[in-house]
Design a protein around this motif. Structure first.
Motif, PDB file in Angstrom:
ATOM      1  N   SER A 265      51.228  36.016  32.594  1.00 54.10           N
ATOM      2  CA  SER A 265      50.438  36.998  31.945  1.00 54.10           C
ATOM      3  C   SER A 265      50.978  38.345  32.275  1.00 54.10           C
ATOM      4  O   SER A 265      52.057  38.582  33.137  1.00 54.10           O
ATOM      5  CB  SER A 265      48.947  36.848  32.269  1.00 54.10           C
ATOM      6  N   ASP A 266      50.298  39.288  31.718  1.00 53.26           N
ATOM      7  CA  ASP A 266      50.695  40.894  31.921  1.00 53.26           C
ATOM      8  C   ASP A 266      49.561  41.525  32.805  1.00 53.26           C
ATOM      9  O   ASP A 266      49.847  42.466  33.223  1.00 53.26           O
ATOM     10  CB  ASP A 266      50.808  41.505  30.318  1.00 53.26           C
ATOM     11  N   PHE A 267      48.460  40.965  32.748  1.00 56.41           N
ATOM     12  CA  PHE A 267      47.412  41.733  33.427  1.00 56.41           C
ATOM     13  C   PHE A 267      46.567  40.632  34.289  1.00 56.41           C
ATOM     14  O   PHE A 267      45.881  39.847  33.546  1.00 56.41           O
ATOM     15  CB  PHE A 267      46.375  42.332  32.561  1.00 56.41           C
ATOM     16  N   VAL A 268      46.472  40.694  35.598  1.00 60.42           N
ATOM     17  CA  VAL A 268      46.001  39.801  36.229  1.00 60.42           C
ATOM     18  C   VAL A 268      44.561  40.145  37.060  1.00 60.42           C
ATOM     19  O   VAL A 268      44.571  41.166  37.798  1.00 60.42           O
ATOM     20  CB  VAL A 268      46.880  39.326  37.391  1.00 60.42           C
ATOM     21  N   VAL A 269      43.623  39.412  36.639  1.00 59.65           N
ATOM     22  CA  VAL A 269      42.294  39.632  36.955  1.00 59.65           C
ATOM     23  C   VAL A 269      42.034  38.729  38.304  1.00 59.65           C
ATOM     24  O   VAL A 269      42.251  37.395  38.164  1.00 59.65           O
ATOM     25  CB  VAL A 269      41.051  39.482  36.145  1.00 59.65           C
ATOM     26  N   VAL A 270      41.548  39.181  39.605  1.00 63.10           N
ATOM     27  CA  VAL A 270      41.163  38.333  40.398  1.00 63.10           C
ATOM     28  C   VAL A 270      39.683  38.360  40.797  1.00 63.10           C
ATOM     29  O   VAL A 270      39.044  39.443  41.005  1.00 63.10           O
ATOM     30  CB  VAL A 270      41.534  38.681  41.889  1.00 63.10           C
ATOM     31  N   SER A 271      38.912  37.373  40.805  1.00 58.91           N
ATOM     32  CA  SER A 271      37.411  37.351  41.099  1.00 58.91           C
ATOM     33  C   SER A 271      37.138  37.089  42.596  1.00 58.91           C
ATOM     34  O   SER A 271      37.808  36.048  43.051  1.00 58.91           O
ATOM     35  CB  SER A 271      36.589  36.697  40.125  1.00 58.91           C
TER      36      SER A 271
END
Ligand code: AMP
Length: 281
Positions: free
Chosen positions: A48-54
């Motif tokens: 992906s291009d934009f990584v979200v970590v919760s």
């Protein structure tokens, strides 16, 4: 890298990134991050291009006698690690943000959640499936990465994604281990020195299973027996919760170890419950 706490903020940021044509990758965690988590973030970045970590210690997946209260929390340290691994956004909500007053909808993936860890942690996978479906709904990623360390969780999430027609690619990531073979886990920090010294026996038992299979001894019962012997000998402080040999999709016990057979075990040490697994072919 930004850190946000509300669903509204996440939605705004993701909407903007999607408008820019970015593919969104997602890594759900409970924090207390280690190299295993960071490998997931790096893998998400590749897809992906934009990584979200919760980062959210989810109360609904803990049993009443489990470690919800004492689970390690250190957002500052976690944020630095996320940044070093290339994450773009941390979503770190409080419990009220995720479970508003009167919350009453749960996701129950049947069948797959009965055995293995489901047997000794009733309600655990209901909590996992519920929070993961909420997080997937909030972040709306193109791809989400989960560790093979929690093999049953990965199977449950794959099933849920398929059953609920979620348009998300679920990616499994290999287990990251310490030098002595112990699978990395936030809970390893609970272990006493003596328990920590015994803990690599879990991986040795899995390796023994693989070497038996390689030498043609594929009968599941005898593989399990030899694994148990090793664990009784090398990890006397721990108590075996289960040693299971199952097919890696339906998680149903098999008689012979074949391709795509999952060999999984859980052990209760006085200070922590440890799990590990390997695919034996
Ligand atoms: P947790 O914070 O324990 O809920 O784990 C978050 C994610 O990291 C899950 O998808 C886990 O399977 C994954 N994970 C935890 N430990 C490891 C490890 N040693 N290697 C690879 N992935 C891991």
């Amino acid at each position: 890298m930004q850190i946000v706490e509300t669903i509204k903020q996440v939605r705004q940021i993701i909407a903007l990134q999607k408008k820019r044509g970015k593919r969104i990758g997602f890594v759900p965690t409970m924090g207390a991050l280690h190299q295993g988590h960071l490998s997931l973030i790096r893998l998400a970045k590749k897809h992906s291009d934009f990584v979200v970590v919760s980062i959210f210690v989810n109360p609904t997946q803990f049993g009443p006698k489990e470690d919800y209260k004492k689970y390690p929390r250190n957002l500052k340290k976690d944020a630095a690690l996320c940044q070093s691994a290339g994450a773009d956004l941390i979503f770190s909500p409080n419990v009220k943000e995720v479970y508003s007053k009167g919350f009453s909808t749960f996701i129950n993936v049947e069948g797959l959640t009965q055995g293995l860890c489901g047997a000794s942690r009733p309600g655990h996978f209901r909590g996992v499936a519920t929070v993961v479906s909420k997080l997937l709904n909030i972040v709306q990623p193109d791809a989400a990465v989960f560790g093979q360390k929690d093999a049953q969780q990965l199977a449950v999430i794959r099933q849920m994604t398929k059953d609920l027609d979620l348009p998300i690619k679920i990616i499994g990531a290999p287990i990251v281990r310490e030098r002595d073979g112990l699978a990395m886990s936030s809970r390893n920090a609970y272990l006493t020195l003596e328990e920590r010294a015994e803990a690599p026996a879990l991986y040795r038992a899995l390796q023994l299973a693989v070497s038996m299979v390689k030498s043609g001894k594929r009968e599941a019962d005898s593989v399990k027996r030899e694994m148990a012997k090793l664990l009784y000998r090398d990890a006397p402080l721990g108590e075996i919760d289960y040693i299971e040999i199952v097919d890696n999709e339906a998680l149903k016990p098999v008689k012979q170890v074949k391709k795509n057979t999952l060999i999984a075990l859980a052990m209760n040490f006085p200070s922590a419950r440890l799990i590990d697994n390997i695919i034996g072919a």
